[in-house]
Design a protein around this motif. Structure first.
Motif, mmCIF file in Angstrom:
data_model
loop_
_atom_site.group_PDB
_atom_site.id
_atom_site.type_symbol
_atom_site.label_atom_id
_atom_site.label_comp_id
_atom_site.label_asym_id
_atom_site.label_seq_id
_atom_site.Cartn_x
_atom_site.Cartn_y
_atom_site.Cartn_z
ATOM 1 N N GLN A 181 37.696 44.928 43.409
ATOM 2 C CA GLN A 181 36.295 44.582 43.121
ATOM 3 C C GLN A 181 36.129 44.111 41.674
ATOM 4 N N ALA A 230 37.629 40.661 41.156
ATOM 5 C CA ALA A 230 36.819 39.611 41.797
ATOM 6 C C ALA A 230 35.705 39.127 40.870
ATOM 7 N N ARG A 282 27.659 43.217 32.263
ATOM 8 C CA ARG A 282 26.473 43.551 33.063
ATOM 9 C C ARG A 282 26.809 43.549 34.547
ATOM 10 N N LEU A 283 27.623 42.576 34.950
ATOM 11 C CA LEU A 283 28.005 42.499 36.368
ATOM 12 C C LEU A 283 28.881 43.685 36.755
ATOM 13 N N ARG A 288 27.199 46.966 37.520
ATOM 14 C CA ARG A 288 26.483 47.094 38.790
ATOM 15 C C ARG A 288 27.390 47.554 39.931
ATOM 16 N N LEU A 289 28.688 47.638 39.683
ATOM 17 C CA LEU A 289 29.608 48.067 40.740
ATOM 18 C C LEU A 289 29.604 49.599 40.821
#
Lengths: 355, 90
Positions: B27, B30, B75-76, B79-80
């Protein structure tokens, strides 16, 4: 790529999420962010909605993230679908919220998201505005962020409707009709009859076909005709019911049906959320295609088209970066007049709403 | 002829506390690969860090990119679900 849906718990937001997964726009390693309000049952329901999506799409489901605060919104495409909608006007004892009330309510919802975007964005996000009044919400985001990356859905959806209605009247497929609706997403729409082209029809055949189906020869007569026919259909709906109202609706010219159709749908007590969601996902697919595409959409103009400085439905070239430029279309004198009237009306509303 | 020379892109270092579970690295990678970023190194600390009773580990990722890229990547990543803490080295 990541997509964020602000207002994912609303009916339009849910349909958009469903369509995004159904169309496999996101890979399993991409992320769909569902943004809602962390209040009462609404916030809790988002967890259930996520589970439902996972159950429905299993192996090809992207990562689904839930967020409740504007500062948590992070994605490449941000769909603004939060806010109240125009309610069905079928309860005589309780008047529906006025456009002003709707505007003030949705404005308060949009501002924190626009402020958070201004603070935390990295400048590459594209915002697609679904919330109404679409001109107002486009303007709020455009004041906080690069206006070329803010696109409103209204004129795009109106254009799809217009194409469908023209196609229906001429008895061809919607794909065969190229047409646009500009101006305000509301009574100030401008059906651009002068730009209609029909695949397989010569210019002469197109002109003749249009002359037989349009509501009036002069575009400037359109607002009066619209008002007249809408009042007529309301009376029938109230007196004889929706079946008869829709029968009358079917006899209307295509430009009138473009406006009266969604109105009658709301009046019947249902919503226009499925069509809105489909149009939104269509727009995303066009944007992501990598090709420059010409569409009609609400954007914040700064005198690029007919010297108008207002958020309004205009012909734009879209790409994965938002809207790059205005597509030069020539309008007839009547359409030109209607567009400028529409712009003047929007400017007045923006002034009233203190934007 | 137009010069293709550009300024050197700075190296960025991210430090993450992540869940030690199958799929975590997939994840995280990716997020980089979907944006055309190549990680120049990944360092996974062997010692496990307990976080609320679940096994976690420290991950240090290096890549070349502008500061704005680091900002959005952070930031991305935050969110995981598998990323418990995220930060940069400086």
């Amino acid at each position: 790529m990541d997509i964020s849906i602000i207002g994912a718990n609303g009916s339009t937001g849910k349909h958009i999420a469903n369509r995004i997964l159904l169309e496999r726009i996101l890979l399993p390693t991409d992320r769909l962010q569902l943004v809602g309000r962390n209040k009462g049952s609404s916030g809790q329901a988002l967890y259930g909605f996520r589970q439902d999506l996972k159950d429905a799409f299993a192996e090809r489901c992207p990562i689904i993230d839930i967020a409740f605060h504007p500062e948590e919104v992070v994605a490449d495409i941000i769909i603004m679908a939060a806010g109240s909608t125009i309610q069905a006007h079928n309860a005589p004892d309780s008047p529906p919220p006025s456009r002003d009330e709707l505007a003030l309510y949705n404005q308060q919802i949009a501002i924190p998201y626009a402020e958070a975007l201004a603070k935390y964005s990295h400048g590459h996000e594209v915002v697609i505005v679904v919330t109404n009044p679409v001109e107002l919400i486009v303007e709020i985001f455009s004041q906080h962020y690069n206006r070329h990356r803010v696109v409103g859905m209204g004129a795009y959806q109106d254009s799809l409707r217009f194409r469908r209605e023209v196609a229906r009247s001429i008895n061809v497929s919607r794909e065969a009709v190229h047409a646009m609706v500009l101006g305000e997403h509301g009574d100030g729409i401008v059906p651009v009859w002068s730009g209609v082209t029909i695949q397989g029809f010569s210019d002469n055949e197109t002109r003749r076909a249009i002359r037989t189906v349009r509501s009036s020869i002069r575009s400037t007569d359109f607002p009066a005709n619209l008002s007249l026919m809408r009042n007529e259909v309301i009376k029938i709906a109230q007196k004889n019911g929706m079946a008869e109202a829709f029968q009358l609706f079917d006899t209307f010219p295509p430009d009138i049906r473009t406006m009266v159709g969604p109105f009658l749908t709301l009046f019947s007590g249902t919503k226009t959320d499925i069509a809105t969601a489909n149009a939104t996902v269509d727009l995303i697919k066009s944007m992501l295609s990598g090709k420059d595409t010409v569409i009609a959409a609400q954007v914040s103009l700064n005198k690029e088209f007919l010297d108008v400085k207002a958020p309004i439905g205009a012909p734009v070239i879209i790409s994965p970066k938002g809207w790059d430029a205005i597509y030069p279309v020539s309008l007839s004198d009547g359409e030109n007049h209607l567009f400028l009237e529409s712009a003047r009306s929007i400017q007045e509303k923006m002034h009233t709403w203190k934007v | 002829m137009e010069s293709l020379e550009t300024e050197a892109v700075p190296e960025q270092v991210l430090v993450l506390i992540v869940r030690d579970q199958p799929g975590t690295l997939f994840q995280i990678s990716a997020v980089f690969s979907n944006r055309g970023i190549s990680m120049s190194s990944i360092h996974l600390h062997e010692e496990s860090i307990p976080c609320n009773g679940k096994p976690c580990t420290r991950l240090v990722i290096r890549f070349f990119g502008e500061d704005s890229r680091k900002k959005i990547i952070l930031r991305l990543l935050s969110r995981l679900d598998c990323v418990l803490e995220s930060g940069d080295s400086g």
